[in-house]
Design a protein around this motif. Structure first.
Motif, PDB file in Angstrom:
ATOM      1  N   GLY A 179       0.970  -1.220  -0.001  1.00  0.00           N
ATOM      2  CA  GLY A 179       0.149  -0.039   0.317  1.00  0.00           C
ATOM      3  C   GLY A 179       1.050   0.963  -0.283  1.00  0.00           C
ATOM      4  N   ARG A 180       2.154   1.372   0.182  1.00  0.00           N
ATOM      5  CA  ARG A 180       3.364   2.538   0.780  1.00  0.00           C
ATOM      6  C   ARG A 180       4.061   2.996  -1.033  1.00  0.00           C
ATOM      7  N   THR A 181       4.246   4.009  -1.460  1.00  0.00           N
ATOM      8  CA  THR A 181       4.855   4.573  -2.625  1.00  0.00           C
ATOM      9  C   THR A 181       6.118   4.743  -1.774  1.00  0.00           C
ATOM     10  N   PHE A 182       7.072   4.617  -2.303  1.00  0.00           N
ATOM     11  CA  PHE A 182       8.752   5.201  -2.328  1.00  0.00           C
ATOM     12  C   PHE A 182       8.611   6.103  -3.488  1.00  0.00           C
ATOM     13  N   PRO A 183       9.509   6.877  -3.036  1.00  0.00           N
ATOM     14  CA  PRO A 183       9.449   8.310  -3.988  1.00  0.00           C
ATOM     15  C   PRO A 183      10.938   7.791  -4.327  1.00  0.00           C
ATOM     16  N   ALA A 184      11.238   7.862  -5.671  1.00  0.00           N
ATOM     17  CA  ALA A 184      12.764   7.878  -6.559  1.00  0.00           C
ATOM     18  C   ALA A 184      13.645   8.778  -5.958  1.00  0.00           C
ATOM     19  N   GLU A 185      15.059   8.844  -6.112  1.00  0.00           N
ATOM     20  CA  GLU A 185      16.073   9.027  -5.675  1.00  0.00           C
ATOM     21  C   GLU A 185      16.498  10.194  -6.640  1.00  0.00           C
ATOM     22  N   GLY A 186      16.400  11.489  -7.093  1.00  0.00           N
ATOM     23  CA  GLY A 186      16.489  12.338  -7.725  1.00  0.00           C
ATOM     24  C   GLY A 186      15.712  11.848  -9.037  1.00  0.00           C
ATOM     25  N   GLU A 187      16.001  12.838 -10.242  1.00  0.00           N
ATOM     26  CA  GLU A 187      14.919  13.017 -10.923  1.00  0.00           C
ATOM     27  C   GLU A 187      13.401  11.887 -11.174  1.00  0.00           C
ATOM     28  N   ARG A 188      12.369  11.739 -11.711  1.00  0.00           N
ATOM     29  CA  ARG A 188      11.589  10.633 -11.388  1.00  0.00           C
ATOM     30  C   ARG A 188      11.510  10.376 -12.822  1.00  0.00           C
ATOM     31  N   ARG A 189      12.196   8.924 -12.606  1.00  0.00           N
ATOM     32  CA  ARG A 189      11.752   8.845 -14.760  1.00  0.00           C
ATOM     33  C   ARG A 189      10.709   7.764 -14.918  1.00  0.00           C
ATOM     34  N   TYR A 190      10.798   6.931 -13.453  1.00  0.00           N
ATOM     35  CA  TYR A 190       9.685   5.906 -14.258  1.00  0.00           C
ATOM     36  C   TYR A 190       8.555   5.825 -13.014  1.00  0.00           C
ATOM     37  N   GLU A 209      13.098  -5.551  -0.138  1.00  0.00           N
ATOM     38  CA  GLU A 209      13.209  -4.152   0.557  1.00  0.00           C
ATOM     39  C   GLU A 209      14.477  -3.877  -0.799  1.00  0.00           C
ATOM     40  N   ALA A 210      15.319  -4.340  -0.397  1.00  0.00           N
ATOM     41  CA  ALA A 210      16.508  -3.946  -1.848  1.00  0.00           C
ATOM     42  C   ALA A 210      16.291  -3.705  -3.152  1.00  0.00           C
ATOM     43  N   THR A 211      14.767  -4.192  -3.172  1.00  0.00           N
ATOM     44  CA  THR A 211      14.859  -4.364  -4.278  1.00  0.00           C
ATOM     45  C   THR A 211      13.466  -3.236  -4.660  1.00  0.00           C
ATOM     46  N   VAL A 212      13.411  -2.287  -4.164  1.00  0.00           N
ATOM     47  CA  VAL A 212      12.806  -1.315  -4.029  1.00  0.00           C
ATOM     48  C   VAL A 212      13.988  -0.191  -4.123  1.00  0.00           C
ATOM     49  N   ARG A 213      15.272  -0.718  -2.670  1.00  0.00           N
ATOM     50  CA  ARG A 213      16.121  -0.029  -2.639  1.00  0.00           C
ATOM     51  C   ARG A 213      16.739   0.641  -3.919  1.00  0.00           C
ATOM     52  N   VAL A 214      17.039  -0.360  -5.172  1.00  0.00           N
ATOM     53  CA  VAL A 214      17.664  -0.794  -6.159  1.00  0.00           C
ATOM     54  C   VAL A 214      17.229   0.069  -7.239  1.00  0.00           C
ATOM     55  N   LEU A 215      15.431  -0.296  -7.563  1.00  0.00           N
ATOM     56  CA  LEU A 215      14.568   0.543  -8.069  1.00  0.00           C
ATOM     57  C   LEU A 215      14.317   1.991  -8.256  1.00  0.00           C
ATOM     58  N   GLN A 216      14.486   2.489  -6.955  1.00  0.00           N
ATOM     59  CA  GLN A 216      14.883   4.061  -6.621  1.00  0.00           C
ATOM     60  C   GLN A 216      16.293   4.947  -6.632  1.00  0.00           C
ATOM     61  N   LYS A 217      17.027   4.113  -6.472  1.00  0.00           N
ATOM     62  CA  LYS A 217      18.385   4.520  -7.028  1.00  0.00           C
ATOM     63  C   LYS A 217      18.292   4.994  -8.369  1.00  0.00           C
ATOM     64  N   ASN A 218      17.567   4.096  -9.276  1.00  0.00           N
ATOM     65  CA  ASN A 218      17.625   4.580 -10.640  1.00  0.00           C
ATOM     66  C   ASN A 218      16.295   4.803 -10.853  1.00  0.00           C
ATOM     67  N   GLY A 219      15.790   5.702  -9.969  1.00  0.00           N
ATOM     68  CA  GLY A 219      14.753   6.999 -11.079  1.00  0.00           C
ATOM     69  C   GLY A 219      13.331   6.218 -11.306  1.00  0.00           C
ATOM     70  N   CYS A 220      13.446   5.960 -10.084  1.00  0.00           N
ATOM     71  CA  CYS A 220      11.878   4.542 -10.124  1.00  0.00           C
ATOM     72  C   CYS A 220      11.035   5.235  -8.574  1.00  0.00           C
ATOM     73  N   GLU A 221       9.751   5.701  -8.826  1.00  0.00           N
ATOM     74  CA  GLU A 221       8.932   5.693  -8.084  1.00  0.00           C
ATOM     75  C   GLU A 221       7.979   4.231  -7.642  1.00  0.00           C
ATOM     76  N   VAL A 222       8.359   4.092  -6.765  1.00  0.00           N
ATOM     77  CA  VAL A 222       7.661   2.469  -6.783  1.00  0.00           C
ATOM     78  C   VAL A 222       6.567   2.462  -5.952  1.00  0.00           C
ATOM     79  N   VAL A 223       5.371   1.723  -6.309  1.00  0.00           N
ATOM     80  CA  VAL A 223       4.299   1.413  -6.018  1.00  0.00           C
ATOM     81  C   VAL A 223       4.105   0.172  -5.180  1.00  0.00           C
ATOM     82  N   ILE A 224       3.485  -0.291  -4.038  1.00  0.00           N
ATOM     83  CA  ILE A 224       3.169  -1.702  -3.610  1.00  0.00           C
ATOM     84  C   ILE A 224       1.859  -1.625  -4.025  1.00  0.00           C
ATOM     85  N   PRO A 225       1.127  -1.767  -5.260  1.00  0.00           N
ATOM     86  CA  PRO A 225       0.066  -1.857  -4.786  1.00  0.00           C
ATOM     87  C   PRO A 225      -1.214  -2.668  -3.410  1.00  0.00           C
ATOM     88  N   GLU A 226      -1.712  -2.166  -3.348  1.00  0.00           N
ATOM     89  CA  GLU A 226      -2.715  -2.635  -1.881  1.00  0.00           C
ATOM     90  C   GLU A 226      -3.626  -3.875  -2.735  1.00  0.00           C
TER      91      GLU A 226
END
Ligand code: SF4
Ligand code: SF4
Length: 435
Positions: A179-190, A209-226
């Motif tokens: 249900g949470r959304t994790f912001p992209a690091e830096g500019e949001r690309r995806y 958790e590592a997967t979410v962090r790596v995606l964030q590092k790569n400009g992804c806003e990561v949503v874990i859909p409810e």
């Protein structure tokens, strides 16, 4: 076919004739098949299994022997990659198993356990959390380590081998992040949706958790859909197609409620099934189009990262690494290059290809539990290849393979560290000093 006790004289549903007709019996798949490599028995080869499916489709009775040979197949799809005729073996074995499931006669206890695991446990956050907590208490008490130690001494026989494969609980569980959304690091690309699995929420929470962090590092806003849940892969591999369809509809509704550039999984076994939702629901008018749209958005995390411009702020990981293909990534999704490229991008990490990296490690969903003896023989051979590389890290792309390889390291290894590719990347990002 071999003489064997007849289970059913009546015809059973099975693979489509169109699929069966594709096999020209050339045998080019034999050496790619782990069960054939271990047993050297034609009936436990892809060609032999297709032959038996054809016999049953032509009206031969279903025998115990047929059940055993189909049951011993890992559904690893190594034969699909080797086959020049495009035999869709994975779909065929699923169809054959669905036919066997429809006529299966199980005792009361086995029926109840199966109903509970597939019908309730895998689909319930509450029950998985309870099971995870119990597992954690078992580990905390030291009983699990004791069991593994005794198992290693071969005093418990098959139970000892099963002990090696029990997943660990990894609290705090990842369910709390749904249900949470994790912001992209830096500019949001995806903007991506992440599907966290079922058991993985309990046993691979740190990997998620590592997967979410790596995606964030790569400009992804990561949503874990409810609303997301088990993908149904284990149900499908066990012949429960209708149950798998029900779970597919739940995930499709959860994901299509938002707008995403991609839907990500870190579990290759789940990814293969998630990419096949379109096919699974093609005859359900209300879901056919949605399912195919969903499948079109699915990406394995390594495939996704391999297809974008990677954030190269990676620190050194001074070690040698080898990579075990996950069958459902290499054979099911044809993703082989991306995970290797990601590992090669990490400074200090020496990549060493092992012999037969794309031959199954014996994990294959619940195979290593229900066909434990064969799974352990396959693992034994796999560890010979792993050890020969002298790598300190064994990387792979599927939690189930990680469990199997961890058991391999305990039983036959040289204290290698088993990691998911994204965990190695996560480590490299953490090691980055900005220099
Ligand atoms: S499955 Fe493919 S490779 Fe194997 S025998 Fe049939 S046609 Fe040949
Ligand atoms: S799916 Fe794997 S185990 Fe089954 S026949 Fe093909 S190669 Fe052999």
């Amino acid at each position: 076919m071999e003489d064997s006790i007849v289970v059913s004289e009546h015809s059973v549903a099975g693979p489509r004739q169109f699929d069966l007709d594709k096999c020209v019996h050339c045998g080019l798949c034999l050496n790619a098949c782990p069960t054939y490599r271990v047993l050297g028995v034609e009936m436990d080869s892809p060609r032999g299994r297709v032959y038996q499916m054809v016999q049953v489709a032509n009206g031969a009775p279903v025998t115990e022997s047929y059940q055993e040979h189909i049951g011993l197949c890992l559904a690893c799809r190594g034969c699909e990659s080797a086959c020049p005729s495009g035999v869709p073996y994975g779909r065929m074995v699923e169809d054959a198993r669905a036919g066997l499931e429809a006529i299966a006669k199980r005792g009361w206890f086995a029926r109840k356990v199966r109903q509970f695991v597939f019908g309730r446990l895998l689909q319930s956050r509450g029950l998985l959390s309870i099971a995870g907590t119990m597992l954690y208490l078992l580990e905390f008490s030291g009983l699990k380590a004791l069991g593994r130690g005794v198992g290693q001494l071969k005093l418990l026989g098959r139970l000892g081998d099963l002990q090696q494969l029990t997943p660990s609980a990894d609290p705090p569980f990842f369910f709390s992040q749904i249900g949470r959304t994790f912001p992209a690091e830096g500019e949001r690309r995806y903007r991506v949706a992440f599907l966290a699995g079922c058991i993985a929420n309990v046993s691979f929470a740190r990997l998620n958790e590592a997967t979410v962090r790596v995606l964030q590092k790569n400009g992804c806003e990561v949503v874990i859909p409810e609303g997301q849940g088990c993908c149904g892969a284990l149900h499908l591999h066990s012949g429960m197609k209708d149950e798998a369809r029900k779970l597919a509809r739940i995930n499709i509704d959860a994901v299509l409620a938002g707008a995403y550039d991609a839907v990500i999984t870190n579990a290759a076994g789940c990814g293969s099934t998630l990419k096949e939702y379109g096919e699974l629901l093609e005859e359900q008018p209300e879901y056919a189009e949605k399912a195919s749209r969903f499948s079109g958005m699915m990406r394995d995390v390594t495939e996704f990262l391999g297809g974008i411009e990677l954030n190269r702020k990676l620190g050194r990981v001074d070690a040698a690494v080898t990579y075990q293909d996950s069958c459902h990534l290499a054979h099911g999704q044809k993703v082989r290059k991306a995970p290797r490229d990601l590992l090669r991008a990490i400074p200090g990490l020496a990549f060493r290809e092992m012999a037969g990296a794309d031959i199954c490690c014996g994990s294959a969903g619940v195979y290593n539990v229900v066909q434990n003896e064969m799974a352990m023989m396959i693992l034994d051979r796999k560890m010979e290849s792993v050890n020969a590389t002298q790598a300190q890290i064994v990387a792979t792309a599927n939690p189930g393979c990680m469990l199997q390889l961890q058991a391999g390291v305990r039983l036959h290894g040289k204290e290698q560290r088993v990691m998911h590719v994204v965990e190695v990347l996560d480590l490299a990002y953490k090691n980055y000093s900005g220099a």
